[in-house]
Design an enzyme around this catalytic site. Structure first.
Site, PDB file in Angstrom:
ATOM      1  N   THR A  80       0.796  -1.229   0.000  1.00 58.86           N
ATOM      2  CA  THR A  80       0.000   0.000   0.000  1.00 58.86           C
ATOM      3  C   THR A  80       0.832   1.285   0.000  1.00 58.86           C
ATOM      4  O   THR A  80       0.680   2.126  -0.880  1.00 58.86           O
ATOM      5  CB  THR A  80      -0.950  -0.015   1.218  1.00 58.86           C
TER       6      THR A  80
HETATM    7 ZN   LIG Z   1      -3.624  -4.286   2.164  1.00 57.46          ZN
END
Ligand SMILES: [Zn+2]
Length: 418
Positions: A80
């Site tokens: 992320t």
């Molecule tokens: Zn994730």
């Protein structure tokens, strides 16, 4: 790193008038009208093929009236924070310095997603120039409804408006905040919006579950609220909206754990992190070479490399923050320890990402809509480093040096906007 296309264009402009006639929409003339606002939306963990589940009617409509990519390839590692920073800098994680969600830096110490002090420390982020910084330098106002990096003072600058991450804010509240920012007399030119429900459900239950489907419905309902809000304001065809994801999601069966403590004595290394991409550094007085030899030999369900021997296509391993030894799980597996599993009592994530970025299950969503984008066009997959030069172009900003290629994505723009 490639020389950004627009930099080439500006160089050409210095010597010839031809550039301006080739690319009239981007000539940096002072008389040019301000570009349309740009709203960048991330749906964390929205795998490219989720769009075909029939649970995202608003996104499908935006795609029909705009542009959709078959998929967008994340940068390695498909995690992320590294990918969100790639999207706003155009740099691979190895080049922008956010090389993992968990990092060790000799000077700065430890970085984790939940460490507020680290996340808001600009020194972690300062190897790159995020788009909001360039926007600010050129008088474009920015407002970010969450984005990794926006909580930090990077080179002395923040977005003009931003909020510290608060997972308790509902998708609708996030949408309402963006609409409120757009209602200000001084309307921002660049905005971000972030949803994380799809990623959370994907981790907890796995991607092919009713819980992920519920999260897809909930997120789409928030997008419907956004589109309706834009329509009421007469903005829906005057704002460029990009909806994308940072990475996909793969199912990881409960039993699929590589227990690395069974292979090497972990007391002999400094562990940076486990998970899909585990990292280790030498420990003084211990034989690190022996550990490397052991783990770099063929292993079941994972592959390990000294950072100098990572395959070139992963573009990873030169940054000092990359641990000396990396172990990458095969898709559908996790790297952990006996002790960790015992402590979790068997409740582990049933969905993961972070894997090899060419894997089909890691491919991310990309949909774009607005006055600059073609209508009803499906484009072939492209790398997520190309989003940054696209956005800089849309905002008429000079891109910082980056790994992206505007030429790879310009075809999704209407001819007058290229
Ligand atoms: Zn994730």
């Amino acid at each position: 790193m490639k020389i950004p296309f627009r930099l080439l264009c500006c160089l050409a402009l210095a010597f010839s008038a031809g550039c301006a006639t080739q690319r009239p929409a981007v000539a940096p003339a002072a008389s040019q009208a301000a570009p349309s606002p740009l709203l960048l939306i991330s749906i964390d963990g929205y795998r490219a093929d989720y769009l075909q589940r029939g649970l995202s009617p608003t996104l499908e409509q935006l795609a029909r009236d705009g542009v959709r990519a078959v998929g967008m390839q994340p940068s390695f590692p498909s995690l992320t924070f590294p990918n969100h920073y790639t999207l706003v800098t155009g740099l691979r994680p190895d080049h922008h310095g956010i090389v993992n969600n968990t990092m060790l830096d000799p000077q700065l110490g430890k970085f984790t997603l939940s460490n507020r002090k680290a996340v808001s420390d600009g020194r972690w982020w300062s190897e790159a120039t995020p788009l909001w910084e360039t926007a600010d330098q050129h008088g474009v106002r920015t407002a970010t409804m969450f984005w990794p990096g926006t909580e930090a003072d990077i080179h002395g600058r923040h977005p003009d408006q931003w909020l510290p991450y608060n997972g308790a804010l509902t998708p609708n509240q996030r949408v309402d905040q963006v609409l409120a920012w757009l209602d200000q007399p001084q309307r921002p030119g660049f905005l971000t919006l972030y949803f994380d429900g799809v990623d959370h459900a994907g981790h907890t239950y796995g991607p092919d579950t009713p819980e992920v489907n519920d999260a897809l419905r909930e997120t789409d309902a928030a997008l419907a609220r956004l589109v309706e809000g834009l329509r009421r304001r007469g903005l829906i065809d005057r704002i460029n909206v990009i909806v994308l994801a940072d990475h996909g999601m793969a199912p990881v069966p409960q039993a699929n754990s590589v227990l690395i403590d069974k292979l090497v004595p972990l007391d002999d290394v400094q562990t940076v992190g486990f998970g899909v991409l585990a990292g280790f550094n030498p420990k003084p007085g211990k034989d690190f070479a022996a550990i490397e030899r052991k783990l770099e030999a063929p292993q079941q369900h994972m592959q390990c490399w000294d950072k100098t021997r990572v395959p070139v296509r992963l573009a990873y391993g030169h940054n000092p923050r990359v641990p000396q030894l990396l172990c990458l799980a095969d898709v559908g597996w996790r790297i952990t320890t006996t002790a960790f599993l015992a402590q979790k009592h068997g409740t582990v994530s049933l969905g993961e990402h972070g894997y090899d970025n060419i894997d089909p299950r890691m491919q991310a969503l990309f949909v774009a809509h607005g006055p600059a984008f073609e209508r009803g066009v499906v484009v072939k997959p492209f790398a997520n480093v190309d989003v940054y030069p696209l956005m800089a172009h849309l905002l008429n900003l000079p891109p910082a040096a980056n790994d992206g290629d505007y030429g790879a994505v310009r075809g999704m723009l209407r001819p007058e906007a290229r």
